[in-house]
Design a protein around this motif. Structure first.
Motif, PDB file in Angstrom:
ATOM      1  N   LEU A 173     -52.159  21.993 -62.490  1.00 50.95           N
ATOM      2  CA  LEU A 173     -51.905  22.698 -63.746  1.00 50.95           C
ATOM      3  C   LEU A 173     -50.518  23.326 -63.751  1.00 50.95           C
ATOM      4  CD1 LEU A 173     -52.952  23.723 -66.478  1.00 50.95           C
ATOM      5  CD2 LEU A 173     -53.955  25.681 -65.266  1.00 50.95           C
ATOM      6  N   TRP A 174     -50.109  23.889 -62.624  1.00 51.60           N
ATOM      7  CA  TRP A 174     -48.778  24.509 -62.530  1.00 51.60           C
ATOM      8  C   TRP A 174     -47.678  23.468 -62.734  1.00 51.60           C
ATOM      9  CZ3 TRP A 174     -45.260  24.368 -58.057  1.00 51.60           C
ATOM     10  CH2 TRP A 174     -44.129  25.185 -58.235  1.00 51.60           C
ATOM     11  N   HIS A 175     -47.807  22.328 -62.072  1.00 46.03           N
ATOM     12  CA  HIS A 175     -46.794  21.282 -62.243  1.00 46.03           C
ATOM     13  C   HIS A 175     -46.746  20.805 -63.682  1.00 46.03           C
ATOM     14  CE1 HIS A 175     -45.186  20.533 -58.229  1.00 46.03           C
ATOM     15  NE2 HIS A 175     -46.395  20.722 -57.742  1.00 46.03           N
ATOM     16  N   PHE A 176     -47.904  20.720 -64.329  1.00 47.70           N
ATOM     17  CA  PHE A 176     -47.937  20.289 -65.726  1.00 47.70           C
ATOM     18  C   PHE A 176     -47.250  21.317 -66.623  1.00 47.70           C
ATOM     19  CE2 PHE A 176     -49.845  19.858 -69.934  1.00 47.70           C
ATOM     20  CZ  PHE A 176     -49.784  18.487 -70.144  1.00 47.70           C
ATOM     21  N   VAL A 184     -42.123  28.921 -65.229  1.00 46.46           N
ATOM     22  CA  VAL A 184     -43.458  29.437 -64.927  1.00 46.46           C
ATOM     23  C   VAL A 184     -43.620  29.524 -63.418  1.00 46.46           C
ATOM     24  CG1 VAL A 184     -45.925  28.944 -65.017  1.00 46.46           C
ATOM     25  CG2 VAL A 184     -44.525  28.564 -67.036  1.00 46.46           C
ATOM     26  N   SER A 185     -43.950  30.699 -62.931  1.00 52.15           N
ATOM     27  CA  SER A 185     -44.092  30.863 -61.484  1.00 52.15           C
ATOM     28  C   SER A 185     -45.508  30.506 -61.051  1.00 52.15           C
ATOM     29  CB  SER A 185     -43.790  32.308 -61.075  1.00 52.15           C
ATOM     30  OG  SER A 185     -44.850  33.168 -61.426  1.00 52.15           O
ATOM     31  N   PHE A 186     -45.598  29.967 -59.833  1.00 50.83           N
ATOM     32  CA  PHE A 186     -46.906  29.600 -59.316  1.00 50.83           C
ATOM     33  C   PHE A 186     -47.787  30.836 -59.153  1.00 50.83           C
ATOM     34  CE2 PHE A 186     -49.907  28.661 -55.849  1.00 50.83           C
ATOM     35  CZ  PHE A 186     -50.557  27.580 -56.409  1.00 50.83           C
ATOM     36  N   SER A 187     -47.210  31.928 -58.716  1.00 49.72           N
ATOM     37  CA  SER A 187     -48.000  33.143 -58.502  1.00 49.72           C
ATOM     38  C   SER A 187     -48.588  33.675 -59.802  1.00 49.72           C
ATOM     39  CB  SER A 187     -47.150  34.226 -57.818  1.00 49.72           C
ATOM     40  OG  SER A 187     -46.029  34.558 -58.615  1.00 49.72           O
ATOM     41  N   ALA A 192     -53.550  34.200 -63.098  1.00 55.95           N
ATOM     42  CA  ALA A 192     -54.309  33.980 -64.332  1.00 55.95           C
ATOM     43  C   ALA A 192     -55.606  33.220 -64.048  1.00 55.95           C
ATOM     44  CB  ALA A 192     -53.452  33.214 -65.335  1.00 55.95           C
ATOM     45  N   VAL A 193     -55.533  32.229 -63.172  1.00 55.58           N
ATOM     46  CA  VAL A 193     -56.728  31.460 -62.815  1.00 55.58           C
ATOM     47  C   VAL A 193     -57.741  32.360 -62.121  1.00 55.58           C
ATOM     48  CG1 VAL A 193     -57.611  29.583 -61.380  1.00 55.58           C
ATOM     49  CG2 VAL A 193     -55.532  29.248 -62.724  1.00 55.58           C
ATOM     50  N   HIS A 302     -48.399  24.326 -51.478  1.00 55.69           N
ATOM     51  CA  HIS A 302     -47.992  25.279 -52.501  1.00 55.69           C
ATOM     52  C   HIS A 302     -48.630  26.658 -52.354  1.00 55.69           C
ATOM     53  CE1 HIS A 302     -47.527  21.239 -54.243  1.00 55.69           C
ATOM     54  NE2 HIS A 302     -46.537  21.743 -54.953  1.00 55.69           N
ATOM     55  N   MET A 303     -49.727  26.748 -51.661  1.00 56.15           N
ATOM     56  CA  MET A 303     -50.534  27.957 -51.635  1.00 56.15           C
ATOM     57  C   MET A 303     -50.517  28.597 -50.248  1.00 56.15           C
ATOM     58  SD  MET A 303     -54.423  28.073 -53.194  1.00 56.15           S
ATOM     59  CE  MET A 303     -53.899  27.222 -54.690  1.00 56.15           C
TER      60      MET A 303
END
Length: 327
Positions: A173-176, A184-187, A192-193, A302-303
């Motif tokens: 979802l982040w890459h999209f 848009v930051s991954f954090s 939000a998720v 990524h995490m």
């Protein structure tokens, strides 16, 4: 002129659709000033603001036909692949999967073959759905709890649901999102998720709702896991075909039709088609946005370990006692 398949029914046929914009509410600064990505809290779920009127209209007016199939999912959970597999499977009588250069999936993106109900209604094209021949193959990102009863309580309308390991879903979802908003930051998205406020959130309610529905009525709701499909695509294509009432015949098995569908719909094949390569075409989402790695376990790149533990703990708590897990 329409062509009938082996069961005597016509369809599904590819459907091309467009989207429209409407005012909404930004999500904690995550989506900024881009109204296409604003969200609203609607009937206990977070949905794209542009889709709220459409969802209300679907709830009030959508009437399935016998044989209709609705693909349901959280965004970035394997929807594109499942749309391709379902279309190729259900339409194989009209469009054999080994037909060179003539199959719709070779010239159209899977999302142009299988229309999304919310996007169709938000574009004011709901009347066009009646022109589609049966059986119709449609899709939605709505929670099971807000589906119209004409779908959720209709034994003649089948639902195929796909879920994905939540950590990989977040990364995809982040890459999209970054394709349309690079900063848009991954954090921010991860938070939000975890808070349940991302698009189609809370994600645990989304998955849980369809899981419970599949247990209560397995003849009407098929629950699939993306990771299982990666491990055994042919077996899951056969399962899908049986569920929609179009099992593969012995002659089709002998001719290798299942393997042909798997090859046609493989992510490597789809993303390398000309129609799915990067282009300057003006549309809400470019076709190439829907293809990246499609792998299981990419979340580790990524995490952080703390992030992974936090999300795993949320999943364990929210799905406790359901019999569903991602371990």
């Amino acid at each position: 002129m329409a062509t009938t398949n082996k069961t005597g029914a016509i369809g599904p046929v590819p459907f091309m659709n467009d989207g429209s914009a409407a005012l909404g509410v930004p999500l904690a600064g995550l989506t900024g000033d881009d109204p296409k990505l604003w969200v609203r809290f609607y009937q206990g779920t977070w949905v794209l603001a542009t889709f709220v009127p459409a969802i209300a209209s679907i709830q009030q007016s959508f009437r399935p036909r016998g044989g209709d199939v609705v693909i349901a999912s959280i965004p970035k959970s394997g929807t594109t692949w499942l749309k391709a597999l379902a279309f190729a499977t259900m339409a194989r009588g009209v469009y054999p999967p080994d037909t060179a250069a003539e199959h719709p999936l070779l010239r159209l993106n899977p999302h142009q073959c299988v229309t999304n109900l919310e996007r169709l209604y938000s574009a004011g094209q709901e009347s066009m759905i009646e022109a589609l021949p049966s059986p119709r193959l449609l899709s939605t990102h709505m929670h099971h709890s807000i589906l119209p009863s004409s779908i959720s309580k209709n034994p003649d309308c089948k639902i195929v649901y796909i879920c994905r390991e939540p950590k990989d879903m977040v990364v995809s979802l982040w890459h999209f999102c970054r394709r349309g908003k690079p900063d848009v930051s991954f954090s921010d998205l991860f938070e939000a998720v975890c808070q349940g406020t991302s698009v189609s959130g809370p994600f645990w309610d989304h998955v849980h709702g369809y899981w419970n529905a599949s247990k209560a009525n397995p003849e009407a709701v098929l629950f699939l896991r993306y990771e299982d499909m990666l491990r055994d695509p042919a077996g899951n294509v056969r399962k899908l075909a049986r569920f929609v009432g179009q099992p593969f015949s012995p002659a089709e098995e002998e001719a290798g039709v299942v393997a042909q569908i798997v090859r046609l719909c493989s992510l490597d094949n789809l993303k390398n088609l000309e129609v799915n390569k990067p282009s300057s075409a003006s549309q809400p989402f470019a076709n190439d946005w829907f293809f990246r790695k499609g792998e299981a376990g990419d979340w580790v790149n990524h995490m952080t370990p703390d992030m992974a533990r936090r999300l795993d703990a949320i999943v364990e708590e929210k799905l406790s006692g359901s019999g569903l897990s991602f371990a």
